[in-house]
Design a protein around this motif. Sequence first.
Motif, short mmCIF file in Angstrom:
data_model
loop_
_atom_site.label_atom_id
_atom_site.label_comp_id
_atom_site.label_asym_id
_atom_site.label_seq_id
_atom_site.Cartn_x
_atom_site.Cartn_y
_atom_site.Cartn_z
N UNK A 18 -3.85 -1.67 1.81
CA UNK A 18 -3.26 -0.53 1.78
C UNK A 18 -3.15 -0.52 3.78
N UNK A 19 -1.82 0.00 3.56
CA UNK A 19 -1.86 0.26 5.00
C UNK A 19 -2.36 1.69 5.51
N UNK A 20 -3.18 2.18 6.55
CA UNK A 20 -3.22 3.94 6.19
C UNK A 20 -1.86 4.84 6.95
N UNK A 21 -0.97 4.27 7.12
CA UNK A 21 0.63 4.63 6.94
C UNK A 21 1.15 4.54 6.06
N UNK A 22 0.96 4.17 4.64
CA UNK A 22 1.09 4.51 3.43
C UNK A 22 2.12 5.08 3.61
N UNK A 23 3.58 5.44 3.16
CA UNK A 23 4.26 6.48 1.95
C UNK A 23 2.77 6.51 0.59
N UNK A 24 2.95 7.82 1.41
CA UNK A 24 1.66 8.50 -0.10
C UNK A 24 2.29 8.08 -1.31
N UNK A 25 3.34 8.28 -1.83
CA UNK A 25 4.40 7.37 -3.40
C UNK A 25 3.61 6.16 -3.36
N UNK A 26 3.43 5.46 -2.12
CA UNK A 26 3.52 3.89 -2.87
C UNK A 26 0.71 3.58 -2.35
N UNK A 27 0.63 4.56 -1.97
CA UNK A 27 -1.12 4.91 -2.10
C UNK A 27 -0.63 5.05 -3.41
N UNK A 28 -0.57 6.06 -3.38
CA UNK A 28 -0.48 6.65 -4.98
C UNK A 28 -0.09 6.00 -6.18
#
Length: 212
Positions: A107-117
């Motif tokens: 995961x890139x730290x700048x990923x979209x929050x929905x993608x992170x979840x």
Amino acid sequence: MTAPIRVLLADDHRIVREGLKQVLADAPEVQVVAEAASGAQVLAAVHAAGAALDLVLLDIAMPEGDGLDVLETLRREHPRLPVLMLSTYPERQYAVRCIRLGAAGYLHKGADPDDMLAAVRKAAAGGIWVSGATAEALATAVGRRGARPGTDALSHREHQVLRLLTSGHSVGEIGAQLGLATNTVSTYRARILEKTGTKNDVELTLYMLGRG
């Protein structure tokens, strides 16, 4: 009621951990039950928690234990514990390497929050999170498998030295951080220059900038 996803959040910057916790707080089933600011703290926290963890969110650039070294240790000692790697580095630089080492995704730290979840849920369920950029990097790596040019030809340790060299660290500083003799680091540096076709640290840095 759905069982909580118990997460160990590992990043050496407190402000980053706080930001990630805010993102994860949007999913009520995700609980950050432990935090770590170094590689050594990650290993200690995992050993202390035992089976009370469902996922580790692990930064690559960690003091007292490089994130990739920690990943290898966790995969060896806790093979059933998913590890989702976090970084500010582009997917094409590290995603393939992380997945080859057994990570449940990158995961890139700048990923979209929905993608992170979504990545947290999938990794905790035993899957592997692959973003579009990671899928492209994997496809490129497969296509290059025969030739293995440039950074694809670097070993894990050479890649660690490369990252530190292009971050401005001296050979002595790299040796101290990785626990290596100075002449050993110099040998790795020479191999890196040869494999990337560069002549010095400036050219190497420009080469890496050209790769994103």
